[in-house]
Motif scaffolding. Structure first.
Motif, PDB file in Angstrom:
ATOM      1  N   SER A 160      -4.527  11.358 -13.235  1.00  0.00           N
ATOM      2  CA  SER A 160      -5.835  11.079 -13.110  1.00  0.00           C
ATOM      3  C   SER A 160      -6.558  11.649 -11.666  1.00  0.00           C
ATOM      4  CB  SER A 160      -6.561   9.685 -12.999  1.00  0.00           C
ATOM      5  OG  SER A 160      -7.658   9.673 -12.103  1.00  0.00           O
ATOM      6  N   LYS A 161      -7.299  12.571 -11.689  1.00  0.00           N
ATOM      7  CA  LYS A 161      -7.608  13.013 -10.444  1.00  0.00           C
ATOM      8  C   LYS A 161      -8.488  11.964  -9.664  1.00  0.00           C
ATOM      9  CE  LYS A 161      -8.462  17.718  -8.105  1.00  0.00           C
ATOM     10  NZ  LYS A 161      -7.386  18.120  -7.180  1.00  0.00           N
ATOM     11  N   ALA A 162      -9.106  11.416 -10.179  1.00  0.00           N
ATOM     12  CA  ALA A 162     -10.101  10.481  -9.523  1.00  0.00           C
ATOM     13  C   ALA A 162      -9.232   9.657  -8.468  1.00  0.00           C
ATOM     14  CB  ALA A 162     -11.253  10.043  -9.691  1.00  0.00           C
ATOM     15  N   ASN A 163      -7.608   9.735  -9.497  1.00  0.00           N
ATOM     16  CA  ASN A 163      -7.461   8.408  -8.430  1.00  0.00           C
ATOM     17  C   ASN A 163      -7.295   7.002  -8.182  1.00  0.00           C
ATOM     18  OD1 ASN A 163      -4.412   8.585  -7.922  1.00  0.00           O
ATOM     19  ND2 ASN A 163      -4.514   9.696  -5.999  1.00  0.00           N
ATOM     20  N   VAL A 164      -8.439   6.396  -8.627  1.00  0.00           N
ATOM     21  CA  VAL A 164      -8.969   5.287  -8.712  1.00  0.00           C
ATOM     22  C   VAL A 164      -8.256   4.168  -9.427  1.00  0.00           C
ATOM     23  CG1 VAL A 164     -10.209   2.769  -8.705  1.00  0.00           C
ATOM     24  CG2 VAL A 164     -10.641   5.703  -7.230  1.00  0.00           C
ATOM     25  N   VAL A 165      -7.956   4.605 -10.629  1.00  0.00           N
ATOM     26  CA  VAL A 165      -7.113   3.516 -11.867  1.00  0.00           C
ATOM     27  C   VAL A 165      -5.861   5.333 -12.388  1.00  0.00           C
ATOM     28  CG1 VAL A 165      -7.285   2.423 -13.921  1.00  0.00           C
ATOM     29  CG2 VAL A 165      -9.348   2.359 -12.279  1.00  0.00           C
ATOM     30  N   TRP A 166      -4.810   3.564 -12.467  1.00  0.00           N
ATOM     31  CA  TRP A 166      -3.745   4.405 -13.282  1.00  0.00           C
ATOM     32  C   TRP A 166      -3.935   4.714 -14.750  1.00  0.00           C
ATOM     33  CZ3 TRP A 166       0.560   6.526 -11.500  1.00  0.00           C
ATOM     34  CH2 TRP A 166       1.886   6.789 -12.347  1.00  0.00           C
ATOM     35  N   GLN A 167      -3.473   6.461 -14.923  1.00  0.00           N
ATOM     36  CA  GLN A 167      -3.861   6.879 -16.299  1.00  0.00           C
ATOM     37  C   GLN A 167      -2.460   7.137 -16.656  1.00  0.00           C
ATOM     38  OE1 GLN A 167      -6.683  10.316 -16.255  1.00  0.00           O
ATOM     39  NE2 GLN A 167      -8.227   8.626 -16.509  1.00  0.00           N
ATOM     40  N   GLY A 168      -1.748   7.716 -16.050  1.00  0.00           N
ATOM     41  CA  GLY A 168      -0.545   8.431 -16.532  1.00  0.00           C
ATOM     42  C   GLY A 168       0.130   8.663 -15.828  1.00  0.00           C
ATOM     43  N   PHE A 169       1.562   8.902 -16.589  1.00  0.00           N
ATOM     44  CA  PHE A 169       2.705  10.073 -15.512  1.00  0.00           C
ATOM     45  C   PHE A 169       2.544  11.391 -15.397  1.00  0.00           C
ATOM     46  CE2 PHE A 169       7.350  11.459 -13.866  1.00  0.00           C
ATOM     47  CZ  PHE A 169       7.219  10.415 -12.983  1.00  0.00           C
ATOM     48  N   PRO A 198       0.344  -1.142  -0.108  1.00  0.00           N
ATOM     49  CA  PRO A 198       0.144  -0.042  -0.016  1.00  0.00           C
ATOM     50  C   PRO A 198       1.041   1.241   0.312  1.00  0.00           C
ATOM     51  CG  PRO A 198      -0.771  -1.185   2.435  1.00  0.00           C
ATOM     52  CD  PRO A 198      -0.036  -2.094   0.890  1.00  0.00           C
ATOM     53  N   VAL A 199       2.404   1.737   0.831  1.00  0.00           N
ATOM     54  CA  VAL A 199       3.528   1.857   0.907  1.00  0.00           C
ATOM     55  C   VAL A 199       3.204   2.514  -0.828  1.00  0.00           C
ATOM     56  CG1 VAL A 199       4.863   3.576   1.384  1.00  0.00           C
ATOM     57  CG2 VAL A 199       3.372   1.722   3.076  1.00  0.00           C
ATOM     58  N   ALA A 200       3.750   1.456  -1.260  1.00  0.00           N
ATOM     59  CA  ALA A 200       4.453   2.046  -2.826  1.00  0.00           C
ATOM     60  C   ALA A 200       3.248   2.450  -3.957  1.00  0.00           C
ATOM     61  CB  ALA A 200       5.034   0.538  -3.408  1.00  0.00           C
ATOM     62  N   VAL A 201       2.018   1.792  -3.401  1.00  0.00           N
ATOM     63  CA  VAL A 201       0.998   2.255  -4.481  1.00  0.00           C
ATOM     64  C   VAL A 201       0.322   3.626  -4.249  1.00  0.00           C
ATOM     65  CG1 VAL A 201      -1.396   2.622  -4.441  1.00  0.00           C
ATOM     66  CG2 VAL A 201      -0.499  -0.215  -4.340  1.00  0.00           C
ATOM     67  N   MET A 202       0.751   3.972  -2.421  1.00  0.00           N
ATOM     68  CA  MET A 202       0.402   5.113  -2.689  1.00  0.00           C
ATOM     69  C   MET A 202       1.598   6.379  -3.140  1.00  0.00           C
ATOM     70  SD  MET A 202       1.390   7.048   1.049  1.00  0.00           S
ATOM     71  CE  MET A 202       3.352   7.359   0.589  1.00  0.00           C
ATOM     72  N   ILE A 203       2.613   5.885  -3.234  1.00  0.00           N
ATOM     73  CA  ILE A 203       3.921   6.765  -3.654  1.00  0.00           C
ATOM     74  C   ILE A 203       3.993   7.054  -5.277  1.00  0.00           C
ATOM     75  CG2 ILE A 203       6.457   6.639  -4.407  1.00  0.00           C
ATOM     76  CD1 ILE A 203       6.873   5.716  -1.257  1.00  0.00           C
ATOM     77  N   VAL A 204       3.174   5.618  -6.067  1.00  0.00           N
ATOM     78  CA  VAL A 204       2.617   5.622  -7.698  1.00  0.00           C
ATOM     79  C   VAL A 204       1.770   6.273  -7.538  1.00  0.00           C
ATOM     80  CG1 VAL A 204       2.496   4.316  -8.860  1.00  0.00           C
ATOM     81  CG2 VAL A 204       4.372   3.562  -7.778  1.00  0.00           C
ATOM     82  N   PHE A 205       0.827   5.847  -7.471  1.00  0.00           N
ATOM     83  CA  PHE A 205       0.100   7.175  -7.272  1.00  0.00           C
ATOM     84  C   PHE A 205      -0.132   8.630  -6.991  1.00  0.00           C
ATOM     85  CE2 PHE A 205      -4.009   4.485  -9.085  1.00  0.00           C
ATOM     86  CZ  PHE A 205      -3.013   3.563  -9.219  1.00  0.00           C
ATOM     87  N   SER A 206       0.663   9.148  -6.585  1.00  0.00           N
ATOM     88  CA  SER A 206       1.135  10.665  -6.549  1.00  0.00           C
ATOM     89  C   SER A 206       1.583  11.052  -7.104  1.00  0.00           C
ATOM     90  CB  SER A 206       2.061  10.926  -5.309  1.00  0.00           C
ATOM     91  OG  SER A 206       3.257  10.593  -5.922  1.00  0.00           O
ATOM     92  N   PHE A 207       2.408  10.356  -8.802  1.00  0.00           N
ATOM     93  CA  PHE A 207       2.241  10.679  -9.919  1.00  0.00           C
ATOM     94  C   PHE A 207       1.577  10.450 -11.122  1.00  0.00           C
ATOM     95  CE2 PHE A 207       6.342   9.803  -7.817  1.00  0.00           C
ATOM     96  CZ  PHE A 207       6.829  10.902  -7.550  1.00  0.00           C
ATOM     97  N   ASN A 208       0.230  10.065 -10.602  1.00  0.00           N
ATOM     98  CA  ASN A 208      -0.897  10.098 -11.562  1.00  0.00           C
ATOM     99  C   ASN A 208      -1.760  11.017 -12.092  1.00  0.00           C
ATOM    100  OD1 ASN A 208      -2.766   7.712 -12.431  1.00  0.00           O
ATOM    101  ND2 ASN A 208      -3.391   7.406 -11.003  1.00  0.00           N
TER     102      ASN A 208
END
Lengths: 302, 270
Positions: B37-46, B25-35
């Motif tokens: 998408s504003k909704a931030n549930v699905v990965w869209q791009g960097f 979950p920590v890794a997901v949190m870090i990775v998704f800070s570069f997402n």
């Protein structure tokens, strides 16, 4: 000569009294803040809570000071009894799984070198220092229908339809284990570490196998740590309404959610107070059993 | 012997898996800070856009500042009162003292929400205004037992003859306290303070009950924005906080390694 020795004695006595007076003053100054704080912000609020639980809710949530038992009777209303049952079931599962998953880890940490052990405990606590909530939200990303696990399983062809992993009791329990396992590992670790290795050797020398040794020697001797871990998981689990809200999606309520609602949406303080009293009593009973079994309250805070 | 080695390998794999569970979950949190998408549930791009927006988001920084302020005030109160109390009640045997020292444990024994509603009701009925002061009082109440316990355990482990020697040699209580007792229990005080600080930083239940309309802390902000999905900006902020604490841990560990090497070196040459 005689007189002066008497004078000396008197002087000494006076000095002792003065010294003990000052000593008493020092002790008093040291004790006062904690005493005042505890009376004002622990004992008084709890007395008020008990008092409130016997009051009547008036229109618009205004409290009428007529004593009643109605709030306690209301708890046995099937709607609320269900919530309490559900809370106990979820908390029970979480606690059992947390202990089962945590014990081998605690055992591992107790066996490695002390440097590695402290590194491992720091690593264990680190994700929660930051912000338990934000990290917990990652589970929404991981578990939702188009989330990481479902996408992965569909891509490799194991699943054709997404599996419902989020917004159910499974997600709640996973989230709760995540939140409370680190705190449960610590007391188990310290009790395993304190264990006298000689006893295990003795048991083995006397012909008992590793399984028999574990159940007859290790487990009973580390039970205070296990019980501390149970309390440290069970108590916050029942009252922690955020996990249920975030990962349960409002499908299931815990006592914590119910109490929260009495003070926000329903504005029914007396009923909220009665629920809190029942919750506190359940926990209090557990702690009494824990101390009677020889558990130390200090282990609950470290 | 072979069975033992297999067992130890299984154990290691298990521990690694458990840590994967903790850090995924920590890794997901870090990775998704570069997402993107504003909704931030699905990965869209960097993108690094959120870190930029975070820097200019004055509201979020204000909330962050408020959270730190509350945590610092809480730490000061809890450490001071908890330490004084642990020292003051160390030798106390009177009956009433038992009531106090047992009640100190109350806040960690009862679920947080029970303490939260109790404080909420007493502040409301006695007319204490909700807000920063009330939050600090609530947070201090929940942090106090941790400081009290860690300091107390340190005091118990202390050799009483050192204190007695100081007193016998003519030093008074206060001098002994500052020059003998406190230096000895300092590690306990510090770890209690650290615990209080990190608890207060992440405290939500008590804080949200005792906050007024104008006060928001970071956990409150996260919780309230949860329904719409936590924005990548908050992920970015948490990633920064995480990196800082991780860096702190690494520095501490490296310093420790260097220290023990130096010791070894010195022993080698003497």
């Amino acid at each position: 000569m005689k007189k002066s020795s008497e004078e000396l004695k008197a002087l000494k006595k006076k000095g002792r009294i003065m010294k003990s007076k000052r000593e008493r003053l020092t002790t008093f100054v040291m004790q006062a803040p904690l005493t005042i704080w505890t009376v004002l912000f622990v004992l008084a609020p709890f007395c008020l809570l008990a008092f409130m639980s016997f009051m009547t809710k008036g229109p618009l949530g205004i409290i009428q000071y007529t004593p009643t038992l109605a709030n306690y009777k209301e708890i046995f209303n099937p709607v609320y009894a269900d919530v309490i049952e559900q809370s106990l079931v979820i908390a029970g599962w979480t606690t059992a799984l947390t202990i089962l998953l945590g014990y081998p880890l605690a055992n591992f940490i107790a066996k490695v070198k002390s440097k590695t052990a402290s590194l491992l405990t720091i690593l264990l606590m680190l994700p929660l220092w930051v912000s338990g909530l934000v990290v917990l939200y990652s589970f929404v990303i991981i578990l939702n229908n188009s989330g990481l696990i479902n996408t992965f399983l569909q891509n490799i062809g194991v699943l054709s339809e997404p599996l419902q992993l989020l917004y159910n009791n499974f997600a709640i329990i996973v989230g709760m284990i995540y939140m409370f396992l680190p705190f449960a590992v610590l007391p188990m670790y310290s009790s395993i570490e304190k264990l006298d290795r000689g006893l295990i050797e003795a048991s083995k020398d006397l012909g008992a196998g590793p399984i028999k040794t574990f159940f007859n020697v290790t487990l009973p001797l580390t039970s205070p740590g296990i019980f501390a871990a149970i309390i440290l998981t069970f108590i916050p689990c029942i009252g922690y309404y955020m996990v249920t809200d975030m990962l349960g999606g409002g499908t299931s309520l815990m006592i914590g959610n119910l109490i929260y609602r009495q003070f926000t949406i329903s504005r029914d303080w007396p009923f909220g107070a009665a629920l809190s009293m029942v919750l506190a009593l359940i926990i209090f009973l557990m702690v009494v059993i824990y101390t009677k079994l020889g558990g130390d309250l200090d282990d609950l805070g470290a | 012997m072979k069975r033992k080695r297999v067992l130890s390998i299984i154990q290691k794999i298990y521990v690694v898996l458990l840590f994967v569970f903790f850090y995924a979950p920590v890794a997901v949190m870090i990775v998704f800070s570069f997402n993107t998408s504003k909704a931030n549930v699905v990965w869209q791009g960097f993108t690094t856009r959120w870190y930029g927006e975070l820097m200019s988001d004055s509201e979020l920084w204000e909330i962050f500042g408020m959270t730190i302020l509350i945590a610092i005030l809480t730490t000061i109160f809890a450490t001071l009162i908890g330490t004084m109390g642990a020292i003051g009640f160390k030798k106390e045997k009177r009956k009433w003292a038992k009531l106090i020292t047992n009640s100190v444990y109350f806040p960690i024994i009862i679920p947080e929400i029970v303490l939260a509603v109790s404080l909420f009701m007493i502040f409301n009925t006695t007319g204490v205004a909700l807000g920063v002061l009330a939050i600090v009082i609530g947070n201090t109440t929940i942090c106090l037992p941790y400081v009290y316990i860690t300091v107390k355990s340190r005091l118990v482990g202390m050799d009483p003859s050192i204190e007695e020697a100081s007193l016998d040699l003519g030093a008074d209580r206060i001098y002994t306290l500052f020059h003998i007792t406190i230096p000895q229990i300092l590690p306990g005080i510090l770890s209690g303070a650290f615990m209080a600080f990190s608890l207060a930083l992440d405290e939500l239940i008590i804080t949200s009950f005792l906050a007024d309309a104008g006060t928001t802390t970071l956990p409150m902000k996260v919780y309230s924005s949860m329904k719409k999905g936590i924005s990548p900006e908050i992920n970015a902020l948490t990633t920064i906080i995480f990196s800082v604490s991780a860096a702190g841990v690494i520095i501490y560990l490296v310093a420790d390694v260097i220290k023990s090497h130096k010791k070894l070196f010195r022993r080698h040459h003497s």
